[in-house]
Design a protein around this motif. Structure first.
Motif, mmCIF file in Angstrom:
data_model
loop_
_atom_site.group_PDB
_atom_site.id
_atom_site.type_symbol
_atom_site.label_atom_id
_atom_site.label_comp_id
_atom_site.label_asym_id
_atom_site.label_seq_id
_atom_site.Cartn_x
_atom_site.Cartn_y
_atom_site.Cartn_z
ATOM 1 N N GLU A 123 10.228 6.347 -57.821
ATOM 2 C CA GLU A 123 9.438 6.552 -59.035
ATOM 3 C C GLU A 123 8.486 7.737 -58.911
ATOM 4 O O GLU A 123 7.617 7.927 -59.753
ATOM 5 N N GLU A 186 1.695 -2.622 -58.535
ATOM 6 C CA GLU A 186 2.148 -2.048 -59.801
ATOM 7 C C GLU A 186 3.470 -1.309 -59.636
ATOM 8 O O GLU A 186 4.253 -1.217 -60.574
ATOM 9 N N VAL A 187 3.753 -0.815 -58.419
ATOM 10 C CA VAL A 187 5.040 -0.152 -58.165
ATOM 11 C C VAL A 187 6.172 -1.164 -58.357
ATOM 12 O O VAL A 187 7.182 -0.861 -58.991
ATOM 13 N N ARG A 190 6.398 -2.251 -62.133
ATOM 14 C CA ARG A 190 7.031 -1.234 -63.001
ATOM 15 C C ARG A 190 8.536 -1.183 -62.798
ATOM 16 O O ARG A 190 9.258 -0.780 -63.687
ATOM 17 N N SER A 191 9.004 -1.550 -61.612
ATOM 18 C CA SER A 191 10.421 -1.364 -61.307
ATOM 19 C C SER A 191 11.282 -2.560 -61.731
ATOM 20 O O SER A 191 12.451 -2.596 -61.424
ATOM 21 N N LYS A 192 10.696 -3.539 -62.427
ATOM 22 C CA LYS A 192 11.476 -4.716 -62.853
ATOM 23 C C LYS A 192 12.542 -4.349 -63.859
ATOM 24 O O LYS A 192 12.429 -3.567 -64.716
#
Length: 192
Positions: A123, A186-187, A190-192
């Motif tokens: 990301e 949060e990484v 966000r990647s869900k």
């Protein structure tokens, strides 16, 4: 290739040499240090591990001092650290010098944090080493060194410093793993 990256590569090159002296049966005799007997080959492996560990500090010093930070160095330096420490831990388990459960916890954390870093890199984020992780690495390396030298000189009075340091390393490993995931949650979200 700059001096910092050459030093990092030297650490990678020292790993198989370290493993040969530690794991390949050799008839080099034994030496006595402070009443404790250690094989010469294990002693040499310990010296090689110390030299390789010092290159970790040295490459970082030159990279920062001479402004030689490169993407190659950012990739290879932590990889070289993980290869050195992992090979030492797995070898110490194989030699019945350290409990396997400790190494499993340490390696599980390493794989988990590496996975987190890969997700972040995908990301466009970079997760730098935390202060807790640097202390964790220091305790791991000191613990390995103490095990390689049969806890000399601390074993004279039966003081289990190697075991104490490894307990601290395991605790620091768990704390630093939690720290990475908590600070970078949060990484993952966000990647869900």
């Amino acid at each position: 290739m700059n001096i910092a990256n050459k030093i990092t590569i030297s650490r990678v090159i020292l790993i198989p040499i370290f493993l040969i002296f530690l794991l390949v049966p050799m008839s080099l005799g034994t030496i006595t240090i402070g009443g404790a007997e250690i094989s010469v080959s294990q002693f040499i492996a310990g010296i090689i591990f110390i030299v390789a560990s010092c290159t970790d500090w040295l490459d970082g010093y030159y990279a920062r001092k001479l402004n030689l930070v490169t993407n190659f160095g950012k990739f290879l330096d932590p990889l070289a650290d993980k290869l050195l420490v992992t090979s030492a831990f797995v070898s110490l388990v194989g030699l019945d010098l350290i409990p396997s459960w400790m190494v499993i916890i340490i390696l599980a954390r390493e794989f988990a944090v590496t996975g987190l870093r890969l997700v972040a890199a995908g990301e466009g984020d970079v997760i730098a080493a935390s202060g807790v992780a640097k202390w964790k690495t220091l305790f791991q390396m000191v613990g390995i060194i103490l095990y390689l030298f049969n806890n000399v000189p601390f074993g004279w009075g039966g003081f289990p410093l190697a075991q104490i340091i490894m307990w601290v390393a395991v605790i620091m490993t768990i704390i630093s793993g939690w720290d990475y995931f908590y600070k970078n949650r949060e990484v993952l979200l966000r990647s869900k």
